[in-house]
Write a protein that holds these residues in place. Structure first.
Motif, PDB file in Angstrom:
ATOM      1  N   ARG A 178       2.339  -8.740 -22.938  1.00  0.00           N
ATOM      2  CA  ARG A 178       1.882 -10.107 -23.203  1.00  0.00           C
ATOM      3  C   ARG A 178       0.485 -10.406 -22.665  1.00  0.00           C
ATOM      4  NH1 ARG A 178       7.194 -13.720 -21.819  1.00  0.00           N
ATOM      5  NH2 ARG A 178       8.622 -12.639 -23.184  1.00  0.00           N
ATOM      6  N   ASP A 179      -0.303  -9.397 -22.466  1.00  0.00           N
ATOM      7  CA  ASP A 179      -1.663  -9.605 -21.970  1.00  0.00           C
ATOM      8  C   ASP A 179      -2.555  -8.514 -22.552  1.00  0.00           C
ATOM      9  OD1 ASP A 179      -3.755  -8.750 -19.607  1.00  0.00           O
ATOM     10  OD2 ASP A 179      -3.471 -10.928 -19.732  1.00  0.00           O
ATOM     11  N   PRO A 180      -3.645  -8.888 -23.221  1.00  0.00           N
ATOM     12  CA  PRO A 180      -4.486  -7.875 -23.865  1.00  0.00           C
ATOM     13  C   PRO A 180      -5.142  -6.897 -22.884  1.00  0.00           C
ATOM     14  CG  PRO A 180      -5.426 -10.090 -24.153  1.00  0.00           C
ATOM     15  CD  PRO A 180      -4.102 -10.248 -23.494  1.00  0.00           C
ATOM     16  N   HIS A 181      -5.529  -7.367 -21.709  1.00  0.00           N
ATOM     17  CA  HIS A 181      -6.178  -6.478 -20.743  1.00  0.00           C
ATOM     18  C   HIS A 181      -5.166  -5.489 -20.145  1.00  0.00           C
ATOM     19  CE1 HIS A 181      -9.812  -8.771 -21.146  1.00  0.00           C
ATOM     20  NE2 HIS A 181      -9.153  -9.879 -20.881  1.00  0.00           N
ATOM     21  N   CYS A 212       4.520   0.805 -20.075  1.00  0.00           N
ATOM     22  CA  CYS A 212       4.650  -0.660 -20.069  1.00  0.00           C
ATOM     23  C   CYS A 212       5.827  -1.125 -19.221  1.00  0.00           C
ATOM     24  CB  CYS A 212       4.797  -1.187 -21.494  1.00  0.00           C
ATOM     25  SG  CYS A 212       3.282  -1.061 -22.461  1.00  0.00           S
ATOM     26  N   ALA A 216      -2.529  -4.520 -21.663  1.00  0.00           N
ATOM     27  CA  ALA A 216      -2.189  -3.618 -22.765  1.00  0.00           C
ATOM     28  C   ALA A 216      -3.229  -2.503 -22.884  1.00  0.00           C
ATOM     29  CB  ALA A 216      -2.083  -4.394 -24.070  1.00  0.00           C
ATOM     30  N   GLU A 217      -4.498  -2.849 -22.760  1.00  0.00           N
ATOM     31  CA  GLU A 217      -5.553  -1.831 -22.810  1.00  0.00           C
ATOM     32  C   GLU A 217      -5.377  -0.823 -21.684  1.00  0.00           C
ATOM     33  OE1 GLU A 217      -9.180  -4.066 -22.687  1.00  0.00           O
ATOM     34  OE2 GLU A 217      -8.985  -4.735 -24.773  1.00  0.00           O
ATOM     35  N   GLN A 248       4.341 -15.466 -33.640  1.00  0.00           N
ATOM     36  CA  GLN A 248       3.930 -14.938 -32.340  1.00  0.00           C
ATOM     37  C   GLN A 248       4.654 -15.657 -31.209  1.00  0.00           C
ATOM     38  OE1 GLN A 248      -0.278 -14.786 -31.679  1.00  0.00           O
ATOM     39  NE2 GLN A 248      -0.051 -14.171 -29.550  1.00  0.00           N
ATOM     40  N   ARG A 280       0.701  -4.587 -26.180  1.00  0.00           N
ATOM     41  CA  ARG A 280       0.347  -6.008 -26.160  1.00  0.00           C
ATOM     42  C   ARG A 280       1.596  -6.884 -26.249  1.00  0.00           C
ATOM     43  NH1 ARG A 280       0.374 -10.509 -25.934  1.00  0.00           N
ATOM     44  NH2 ARG A 280      -0.912 -12.116 -26.840  1.00  0.00           N
ATOM     45  N   TRP A 281       2.523  -6.504 -27.107  1.00  0.00           N
ATOM     46  CA  TRP A 281       3.737  -7.316 -27.243  1.00  0.00           C
ATOM     47  C   TRP A 281       4.651  -7.173 -26.039  1.00  0.00           C
ATOM     48  CZ3 TRP A 281       4.176 -11.368 -30.039  1.00  0.00           C
ATOM     49  CH2 TRP A 281       3.447 -11.484 -31.219  1.00  0.00           C
ATOM     50  N   TYR A 300      -1.567   0.168 -28.896  1.00  0.00           N
ATOM     51  CA  TYR A 300      -2.038  -1.102 -28.338  1.00  0.00           C
ATOM     52  C   TYR A 300      -1.129  -2.256 -28.769  1.00  0.00           C
ATOM     53  CZ  TYR A 300      -4.724  -5.277 -27.437  1.00  0.00           C
ATOM     54  OH  TYR A 300      -5.102  -6.521 -27.020  1.00  0.00           O
ATOM     55  N   ASN A 301      -0.729  -2.257 -30.029  1.00  0.00           N
ATOM     56  CA  ASN A 301       0.131  -3.318 -30.539  1.00  0.00           C
ATOM     57  C   ASN A 301       1.436  -3.390 -29.754  1.00  0.00           C
ATOM     58  OD1 ASN A 301       0.790  -5.426 -32.305  1.00  0.00           O
ATOM     59  ND2 ASN A 301       1.796  -4.029 -33.720  1.00  0.00           N
TER      60      ASN A 301
END
Length: 184
Positions: free
Chosen positions: A17-20, A57, A22-23, A101, A13-14, A9-10
């Motif tokens: 650039r979006d948590p959703h 990704c 990334a999930e 960040q 996410r990087w 996930y980390n």
């Protein structure tokens, strides 16, 4: 795979650039890993899963064209004018997480990826080379250039009177204990 979900996930996410997003990418990567389990050669599953996450990704970035700096990565164009072995490292412990960040967000994807994998996830150079499918020497030089670029971005973000621009050339990053031998 479960012990490595946080790292997966980390990284996602990087990169995204979006948590959703990334999930979603981690979920897709887990499905791909499950389907390809018969091709797993044993050993540490973390680099194998992170390579799948990375590929998902980058496929998602190409598909949605979200990445404003998605121009082809050119090692020569991003090289610094001095020896990477002597490059200034950022005084990591003294930076606020928000500043760090924001600095990471400004890096090109290839630099952001290598910083996240080595500095945040603690992977060895060999593991990063396997994940990113690049030679060991490229991992080391790209990491040095990524650190220098990150320092430049942090100086720009913090302002000229922050003291970051005056870091001595001997400033170093204290790597995680398991990286004491540079992962070689």
């Amino acid at each position: 795979m479960l012990p490595h979900l946080d790292a997966a996930y980390n990284l996602a996410r990087w990169l995204l650039r979006d948590p959703h997003d990334a999930e979603d990418a981690v979920q897709e990567a887990c499905l791909r890993a499950y389907r390809a389990m018969d091709r797993f050669r044993g050993g540490d599953g973390r680099p194998w899963l992170l390579a799948i996450v990375r590929n998902v990704c980058y496929s998602q970035l190409r598909k949605t064209r979200q990445e404003p700096d998605a121009a082809p990565f050119d090692d020569e164009a991003h090289s610094s004018g001095y020896d990477p072995a002597e490059a200034n490292a950022v005084a990591w412990r003294e930076l606020t997480s928000e500043l760090l960040q924001r600095g990471l967000e400004r890096l090109p994807p290839a630099f952001r990826e290598i910083i996240v994998l080595h500095e945040l996830e603690g992977l060895s150079y060999r593991q990063i080379g396997a994940i990113a499918e690049i030679p060991l020497g490229t991992v080391m030089s790209r990491l040095a250039r990524a650190r220098a670029k990150l320092q430049t971005e942090l100086v720009n973000l913090a302002g000229p009177r922050s003291g970051l621009e005056t870091l001595p050339r001997s400033a170093t990053f204290d790597p995680p204990a398991k990286e004491a031998s540079h992962g070689l």
